[in-house]
Design a protein around this motif. Sequence first.
Motif, mmCIF file in Angstrom:
data_model
loop_
_atom_site.group_PDB
_atom_site.id
_atom_site.type_symbol
_atom_site.label_atom_id
_atom_site.label_comp_id
_atom_site.label_asym_id
_atom_site.label_seq_id
_atom_site.Cartn_x
_atom_site.Cartn_y
_atom_site.Cartn_z
ATOM 1 N N LEU A 20 84.979 24.274 11.987
ATOM 2 C CA LEU A 20 84.857 23.030 12.746
ATOM 3 C C LEU A 20 85.922 22.006 12.392
ATOM 4 O O LEU A 20 86.035 20.980 13.066
ATOM 5 C CB LEU A 20 83.474 22.406 12.502
ATOM 6 N N LEU A 21 86.695 22.261 11.342
ATOM 7 C CA LEU A 21 87.696 21.304 10.890
ATOM 8 C C LEU A 21 89.096 21.832 11.166
ATOM 9 O O LEU A 21 89.346 23.039 11.111
ATOM 10 C CB LEU A 21 87.520 21.024 9.395
ATOM 11 N N LEU A 29 86.005 28.419 19.109
ATOM 12 C CA LEU A 29 85.526 28.503 17.725
ATOM 13 C C LEU A 29 85.102 29.917 17.347
ATOM 14 O O LEU A 29 85.146 30.279 16.166
ATOM 15 C CB LEU A 29 84.378 27.518 17.516
ATOM 16 N N THR A 30 84.704 30.719 18.337
ATOM 17 C CA THR A 30 84.369 32.109 18.014
ATOM 18 C C THR A 30 85.601 32.889 17.567
ATOM 19 O O THR A 30 85.478 33.912 16.881
ATOM 20 C CB THR A 30 83.740 32.828 19.230
ATOM 21 N N PHE A 70 81.306 16.780 21.199
ATOM 22 C CA PHE A 70 80.925 18.132 20.796
ATOM 23 C C PHE A 70 80.083 18.145 19.524
ATOM 24 O O PHE A 70 79.160 18.959 19.381
ATOM 25 C CB PHE A 70 82.185 18.980 20.603
ATOM 26 N N PHE A 71 80.394 17.253 18.586
ATOM 27 C CA PHE A 71 79.651 17.278 17.324
ATOM 28 C C PHE A 71 78.205 16.821 17.506
ATOM 29 O O PHE A 71 77.349 17.162 16.681
ATOM 30 C CB PHE A 71 80.363 16.426 16.278
ATOM 31 N N ILE A 90 95.224 20.758 18.353
ATOM 32 C CA ILE A 90 95.256 19.428 18.974
ATOM 33 C C ILE A 90 94.342 19.397 20.189
ATOM 34 O O ILE A 90 93.608 18.410 20.404
ATOM 35 C CB ILE A 90 96.704 19.049 19.334
ATOM 36 N N THR A 91 94.340 20.461 20.989
ATOM 37 C CA THR A 91 93.418 20.546 22.126
ATOM 38 C C THR A 91 91.976 20.497 21.650
ATOM 39 O O THR A 91 91.126 19.816 22.258
ATOM 40 C CB THR A 91 93.669 21.839 22.918
ATOM 41 N N TYR A 92 91.674 21.208 20.570
ATOM 42 C CA TYR A 92 90.317 21.204 20.017
ATOM 43 C C TYR A 92 89.904 19.801 19.586
ATOM 44 O O TYR A 92 88.808 19.327 19.915
ATOM 45 C CB TYR A 92 90.237 22.170 18.835
#
Length: 670
Positions: free
Chosen positions: A588-589, A271-272, A658-659, A647-649
């Motif tokens: 995040l989306l 995400l970074t 994670f959320f 897809i991995t995320y």
Amino acid sequence: MEKRKLLGTIPVPGWLFVILSVAYDELLLHLWTSEVLQTGRLLAVLAFGAGFGSLLALLISLIPSGRAAKWVAVTVAFLENVLCLLAYFISDAYQVFMTPATIFGGAGGVARDFLQLVLSLLARNLWRIGLVLLPTAAYALLCRCEKTGWKRRCVLAALGAGLYLLGFGAVKSLTADEARFGAAYDFDSAIRSFGLNMGLTLEIRHSGGGEKEPVFEALQPEPETVPAAPEASEQPQPTEAVYGDNVLDLDFAALKQDAPSTSVAAVCDYLTTRKPSKQNAFTGMFAGKNLILITAEAFTEEVIDPELTPTLYRMATEGIRFTDYYQPAWGASTTSGEFSNTVGLVPTNGGMCMKEVLQQNFFLTMGHQLQRQGYYSAAYHNHNKDFYDRDKTHTHLGYDRFLAQYGGLEGITPVWPESDLEMIDVTVPQYIDQQPFSIYYMTVSGHCMYSLNANAMAKKHYDEVADMDCSEAVKCYYASQLELEAAMASLVRQLEEAGIADDTVVVISSDHYPYGLERSGTWQNTSDYLAELYGVDRYDNFIRDHNALIIWSGCLEDLDITVEEPVYSLDILPTLSNLFGLPYDSRLLVGRDVFSEETPLVLWPDFSWKTDKGLYNAQTGVFTPAEGVQAEKDYIDYISSVVRNKITYSRSVLDTDFFNYVSKALGLGE
């Protein structure tokens, strides 16, 4: 007497029977479910099937008693037969191979609601059942088995290893499927490429064994694509407004330091690297307005017509117009379509994905975001309350209550499928005076089967389509969708009568294409009526999943807003979040705000994709550029890597909760 002497006398080793039986089942399944046979895939399927059979045969050969070995071989072959038939029936019904978790997760609802269909399906396919079971029955009745020596066992071990090597060699040299073993794994594609047993083996590898650290691919800057024609001379541009980023107060590098596992840390690292989208001229356009979000059963763009469905036509053409919208078939029918529409992540866990909302706080759904703004909220469904466990899941999407048939929603006639119009007329009075409100509907009137005998809504509206120039099945499909038209006509009328049409946003997306029109023994279709509906001779996933997205409000009807870039269901959540001016984090989306500067991207679970530059078919490895565009291999590789990372995320978010970690960091609870 001769027949009696024949029974149980033919000498066939159990190990040989098992090898041939597994390969035979794999061959039948592949022939029955493959539209186009490819030499490399057929060879791989047979090699992996026989290889797996060799491993089973090696175990059976260790049994010291020949009689016992025979009956173990019969039992193993019978279980393989059942797996083969189950996979075929699921594929025939839903045009996808579903994971075991998906099948058993929804088995209760299917058995209860569609028992008659299941029984008729079995009756109509007795010849397939007989063909699959025949070798097992013949071996059980006619053959005997002797115990196996160590020399033969060594041969079996070598044979199994050799067959697997042959399979891997066929995949590597004769197909474009090698990546499906790892980074591009997808259960449906794995079975089509490698066979049922290898697909199940890969599913265990990818989904079992606890939390796995995700592997994200490093990305270089996006390569340039070159227009085929010379660019027009640049014109002076007005000074652009400066917009902020759509982000929350999240420092992923700092979050990584306190991550509870290396898997969560890996997600933070990914995400970074993600660049947030910026706010834009459309940010806050719907701030404070009511929202009605609708997942429409088996809805398609073809339904929208100025004469046949004037209300849907009005909403589609006088709202925000989307000319290239997709709802990919995510692999689990309705529930995965709902997940993509509401949660904004790829449904990587098939039919189990929606149940993930019970495990973690998906705080970015429109339900949760508007709930935190103090909106009145409710979710409705006009079929049984516990189908797909909606009575448990949908309040976790951010709705204070979930009402469905036999679950608090009164006034719905018990027919199949139930009426969307009745649901609207019963429910709108419950919230129309509770502004601002956030409402979710899952409709059912458009559900298959599409015949007068099996579909109450088709029968109700048949006179309106009787003169159409199309097959009976397509007429009945249109007729079933006319109940959604009636429901939307009633909804718009009630909003206008209450004087809040300008203050209410209605969003409609399908859950999936109408698979009940495809050629299928399950739905009793002898022709491919879906091709007829689309007006084509043949179709691929891109044509099949092309659909309609409606975003309508009375306040839009004097505006002219058109989105011509590719858009799909994962874009709904970030787009609405921006339009409603809500604080959300675009990183995040998986999808994008369609009014942002982000590259338009539609992805499929088999790792195919489409951008404004062209479309890539992962099944064939072929890229088809858009008109006037030249894209180099670097661009194709780059977007393919982006797709694999997304897809991995999505899979990692579901696997690691994670959320929950992020929501806790934001002070939103577990």
